[in-house]
Enzyme design. Sequence first.
Site, PDB file in Angstrom:
ATOM      1  N   ASP A  67       7.136  24.533  24.774  1.00  0.00           N
ATOM      2  CA  ASP A  67       6.588  25.779  25.319  1.00  0.00           C
ATOM      3  C   ASP A  67       7.569  26.937  25.181  1.00  0.00           C
ATOM      4  O   ASP A  67       8.752  26.736  24.865  1.00  0.00           O
ATOM      5  CB  ASP A  67       6.200  25.588  26.801  1.00  0.00           C
ATOM      6  N   ASN A 136       5.281  20.686  40.684  1.00  0.00           N
ATOM      7  CA  ASN A 136       3.829  20.586  40.909  1.00  0.00           C
ATOM      8  C   ASN A 136       3.165  19.613  39.921  1.00  0.00           C
ATOM      9  O   ASN A 136       1.955  19.579  39.813  1.00  0.00           O
ATOM     10  CB  ASN A 136       3.176  21.978  40.811  1.00  0.00           C
ATOM     11  N   HIS A 138       3.549  19.580  36.584  1.00  0.00           N
ATOM     12  CA  HIS A 138       3.238  20.057  35.234  1.00  0.00           C
ATOM     13  C   HIS A 138       4.144  19.413  34.184  1.00  0.00           C
ATOM     14  O   HIS A 138       5.266  19.005  34.480  1.00  0.00           O
ATOM     15  CB  HIS A 138       3.269  21.596  35.133  1.00  0.00           C
ATOM     16  N   GLU A 143      -0.163  23.604  33.711  1.00  0.00           N
ATOM     17  CA  GLU A 143      -0.200  23.672  35.164  1.00  0.00           C
ATOM     18  C   GLU A 143      -1.355  22.826  35.706  1.00  0.00           C
ATOM     19  O   GLU A 143      -2.264  22.465  34.959  1.00  0.00           O
ATOM     20  CB  GLU A 143      -0.380  25.142  35.589  1.00  0.00           C
TER      21      GLU A 143
END
Length: 262
Positions: A67, A136, A138, A143
């Site tokens: 990313d 979280n 990811h 996400e």
Amino acid sequence: MKVLIFKTAEEVKVQAARQLLMSVQRNPESVLGLATGGTMEDVYAELVKQSHQHDASWAQVTTFNLDEYWGISSDSPASYRTYMNHHLFDHIDVDPGATHIPPSEGDNPEMAAAQYEARISGAGGIDLQLLGIGVNGHIGFNEPTSSLVSKTRLKTLTQSTRDANLRFFDTMEQVPRYALTVGIGTIMASDECLLVATGSSKAPAVQTMIEGPLAASCPASALQMHQKVTVMLDEEAARDLELRSYYQLVHPDGQESAVSDG
Ligand code: GLP
């Protein structure tokens, strides 16, 4: 999933670097999927050290990063291009032209994403995909609620992710709101994954990834459907695992077992 629990983060980075290097030594033309983040800084420092110790050549290796932030310049200090050059590429003999990172700006993110995806396929796909995990759940910048079959695309970052990455910027305003990330489907198409997580802040996400239901609310849980995943944890990141004693029984102190238990 092969769950290896090591006593310390120090051991995790040594073992993770060893697996990456072994992959390069086994196949000098490896296509590696690479990750960023604080956890990987230590892994890359160790990988550079081991590469030098073993005089390993990266000259024929191809890399694709997961990313990149969208909306910053790729030579900005906080870009993942800068991160990768600084922590890894500048210290090994990899061909800079064979290191791929999604673009960080442009008029047409959709086309840029499709081109990145095509470039990965054109290289024959990822042999070994290195992954971290967000608090979280990811992976990459996929996400929660990301499609579990997604391909490379632009994603809006959650506030939790922006908060976690604030430390790489001066102010919250500077933290990008978007990122171009490979998809979960892209990650799932890799031959093998190595996920590394250390520290107690990752314990809840690690537990949900390994033992929770397969759910888009924890994107990393998709890895339960991958055939070859190794998860390397320190004791803090493994804290919440309910079957922890079972993983320890199969792989005492993170050692390989005599039998295959993918
Ligand atoms: C970023 C990256 C992820 C990485 C995550 C965890 O969000 N896009 O690929 O896994 O950070 O990073 P850290 O190791 O800093 O906790």
